[in-house]
Design a protein around this motif. Structure first.
Motif, PDB file in Angstrom:
ATOM      1  N   CYS A 178      48.764  -8.770 -58.746  1.00  0.00           N
ATOM      2  CA  CYS A 178      49.041  -9.120 -57.439  1.00  0.00           C
ATOM      3  C   CYS A 178      47.993  -8.376 -56.357  1.00  0.00           C
ATOM      4  N   ASP A 179      47.868  -8.633 -54.930  1.00  0.00           N
ATOM      5  CA  ASP A 179      47.021  -8.161 -54.476  1.00  0.00           C
ATOM      6  C   ASP A 179      47.350  -6.667 -53.964  1.00  0.00           C
ATOM      7  N   MET A 180      46.298  -5.999 -53.380  1.00  0.00           N
ATOM      8  CA  MET A 180      46.491  -4.795 -53.077  1.00  0.00           C
ATOM      9  C   MET A 180      47.579  -4.477 -51.912  1.00  0.00           C
ATOM     10  N   LYS A 181      47.524  -5.435 -50.955  1.00  0.00           N
ATOM     11  CA  LYS A 181      48.407  -5.426 -49.962  1.00  0.00           C
ATOM     12  C   LYS A 181      49.846  -5.454 -50.547  1.00  0.00           C
ATOM     13  N   LYS A 182      50.217  -6.058 -51.259  1.00  0.00           N
ATOM     14  CA  LYS A 182      51.632  -6.119 -51.876  1.00  0.00           C
ATOM     15  C   LYS A 182      51.854  -4.959 -52.723  1.00  0.00           C
ATOM     16  N   VAL A 183      51.071  -4.297 -53.415  1.00  0.00           N
ATOM     17  CA  VAL A 183      51.065  -2.982 -53.893  1.00  0.00           C
ATOM     18  C   VAL A 183      51.305  -1.890 -53.201  1.00  0.00           C
ATOM     19  N   LEU A 184      50.561  -1.676 -51.993  1.00  0.00           N
ATOM     20  CA  LEU A 184      50.632  -0.786 -50.982  1.00  0.00           C
ATOM     21  C   LEU A 184      52.107  -0.908 -50.371  1.00  0.00           C
ATOM     22  N   GLY A 185      52.466  -2.093 -50.077  1.00  0.00           N
ATOM     23  CA  GLY A 185      53.788  -2.279 -49.451  1.00  0.00           C
ATOM     24  C   GLY A 185      54.974  -1.886 -50.217  1.00  0.00           C
ATOM     25  N   SER A 186      54.492  -2.289 -51.520  1.00  0.00           N
ATOM     26  CA  SER A 186      55.611  -1.756 -52.484  1.00  0.00           C
ATOM     27  C   SER A 186      55.746  -0.274 -52.619  1.00  0.00           C
ATOM     28  N   ILE A 187      54.609   0.502 -52.646  1.00  0.00           N
ATOM     29  CA  ILE A 187      54.488   1.900 -52.558  1.00  0.00           C
ATOM     30  C   ILE A 187      55.094   2.338 -51.405  1.00  0.00           C
ATOM     31  N   SER A 188      55.085   1.809 -50.322  1.00  0.00           N
ATOM     32  CA  SER A 188      55.348   2.273 -49.050  1.00  0.00           C
ATOM     33  C   SER A 188      56.908   2.212 -49.063  1.00  0.00           C
ATOM     34  N   ARG A 189      57.452   1.070 -49.419  1.00  0.00           N
ATOM     35  CA  ARG A 189      58.739   0.885 -49.756  1.00  0.00           C
ATOM     36  C   ARG A 189      59.592   1.868 -50.794  1.00  0.00           C
ATOM     37  N   CYS A 190      58.909   2.191 -51.744  1.00  0.00           N
ATOM     38  CA  CYS A 190      59.302   2.944 -52.811  1.00  0.00           C
ATOM     39  C   CYS A 190      59.490   4.481 -52.230  1.00  0.00           C
ATOM     40  N   LYS A 191      58.630   4.835 -51.466  1.00  0.00           N
ATOM     41  CA  LYS A 191      58.539   6.059 -50.793  1.00  0.00           C
ATOM     42  C   LYS A 191      59.664   6.180 -49.603  1.00  0.00           C
ATOM     43  N   SER A 192      59.925   5.312 -48.937  1.00  0.00           N
ATOM     44  CA  SER A 192      60.968   5.204 -47.916  1.00  0.00           C
ATOM     45  C   SER A 192      62.392   5.471 -48.769  1.00  0.00           C
ATOM     46  N   LYS A 193      62.485   4.608 -49.758  1.00  0.00           N
ATOM     47  CA  LYS A 193      63.720   4.690 -50.422  1.00  0.00           C
ATOM     48  C   LYS A 193      63.749   5.938 -51.434  1.00  0.00           C
ATOM     49  N   LEU A 194      62.783   6.370 -51.971  1.00  0.00           N
ATOM     50  CA  LEU A 194      62.826   7.717 -52.700  1.00  0.00           C
ATOM     51  C   LEU A 194      63.495   8.820 -51.750  1.00  0.00           C
ATOM     52  N   GLY A 195      62.715   8.713 -50.557  1.00  0.00           N
ATOM     53  CA  GLY A 195      63.234   9.827 -49.721  1.00  0.00           C
ATOM     54  C   GLY A 195      64.745   9.837 -49.195  1.00  0.00           C
ATOM     55  N   LEU A 196      65.181   8.607 -48.977  1.00  0.00           N
ATOM     56  CA  LEU A 196      66.401   8.562 -48.533  1.00  0.00           C
ATOM     57  C   LEU A 196      67.380   8.746 -49.761  1.00  0.00           C
ATOM     58  N   PHE A 197      67.040   8.409 -50.959  1.00  0.00           N
ATOM     59  CA  PHE A 197      67.840   8.516 -52.182  1.00  0.00           C
ATOM     60  C   PHE A 197      68.093  10.101 -52.312  1.00  0.00           C
ATOM     61  N   PHE A 198      67.180  10.721 -52.461  1.00  0.00           N
ATOM     62  CA  PHE A 198      67.199  12.082 -52.641  1.00  0.00           C
ATOM     63  C   PHE A 198      67.982  12.784 -51.630  1.00  0.00           C
ATOM     64  N   LYS A 199      67.897  12.474 -50.336  1.00  0.00           N
ATOM     65  CA  LYS A 199      68.703  12.915 -49.378  1.00  0.00           C
ATOM     66  C   LYS A 199      70.293  12.872 -49.535  1.00  0.00           C
ATOM     67  N   GLU A 200      70.253  11.565 -49.891  1.00  0.00           N
ATOM     68  CA  GLU A 200      71.674  11.109 -50.163  1.00  0.00           C
ATOM     69  C   GLU A 200      72.407  11.766 -51.625  1.00  0.00           C
ATOM     70  N   ASN A 201      71.424  12.215 -52.363  1.00  0.00           N
ATOM     71  CA  ASN A 201      71.957  12.618 -53.814  1.00  0.00           C
ATOM     72  C   ASN A 201      71.269  14.028 -54.046  1.00  0.00           C
ATOM     73  N   ARG A 202      71.586  14.907 -53.095  1.00  0.00           N
ATOM     74  CA  ARG A 202      71.073  16.376 -53.270  1.00  0.00           C
ATOM     75  C   ARG A 202      71.846  17.100 -54.020  1.00  0.00           C
TER      76      ARG A 202
END
Length: 202
Positions: A178-202
């Motif tokens: 897949c193109d880089m734009k999709k990958v970078l978008g996916s990484i960005s979403r993972c970043k947001s979800k990861l931060g939220l997940f660990f805030k909710e699961n400390r």
């Protein structure tokens, strides 16, 4: 005899072969699997699995294929080839996670944090790094497994390749085709979800 079996199945569809295999025609399995051998080899080339040679991988792929044909439901609007490929990808990612766990724990004090900061920038350190440093493998894996359930298929693939195989975005784009734009978008979403997940699961 085997060549005759292959020739006799050339005009049969995947669905016809699957139905016959489910009814006990075990000799029809290899001809079905052979149709997807090029796809399996393509995935072997894309994913590097330590301690797994080609024959090991092919045997695992046969097992996945057998399970896939047993569970395949054509009324779901997906071809068997797509279903088998998704099932094999899930299997590969599971193997990658298991294979990478020890290595990630062993160099957590340096490379893991460095990789995280290079990818996501300097921000609050997620709690799982503390668990890695404490070598609390069970809790770590449970949290990562739970986090992956919140990801889309593309995000999960990106996450596994980024965190477990330490692939760069350009490499992930090539592996996932897949193109880089999709990958970078996916990484960005993972970043947001990861931060939220660990805030909710400390």
């Amino acid at each position: 005899m085997l060549d005759e079996t292959y020739r006799s199945t050339e005009t049969e569809t995947d669905f016809q072969l699957i139905c016959q295999i489910k009814l006990g025609a075990d000799h029809k399995f290899e001809p079905l699997f052979e149709r997807y051998r090029p796809m399996v080899y393509s995935m072997i080339r894309k994913y590097y699995l330590k301690l797994w040679d080609t024959e090991d991988f092919l045997q695992e792929a046969r097992t996945v294929c057998l399970k896939a044909l047993r569970n395949y439901q054509p009324n779901k609007g997906i071809t068997f080839g797509q279903y088998f490929k998704t099932s094999l990808s899930n299997c590969i990612f599971s193997l990658i996670r298991k294979q990478s766990a020890t290595k990630r724990l062993s160099d957590a004090n340096s490379h893991s944090l460095e990789c995280y900061e290079e990818t996501y920038g300097e921000c609050e350190r997620p709690s799982f790094y503390c668990e890695i440093l404490a070598d609390d493998r069970i809790i770590l894996q449970e949290k990562l497994d739970a986090f992956e359930l919140k990801l889309s298929e593309l995000e999960r693939s990106t996450f596994v390749l980024l965190y477990y195989q330490m692939k760069k975005p350009e490499e992930i784009a090539l592996i996932l085709e897949c193109d880089m734009k999709k990958v970078l978008g996916s990484i960005s979403r993972c970043k947001s979800k990861l931060g939220l997940f660990f805030k909710e699961n400390r």
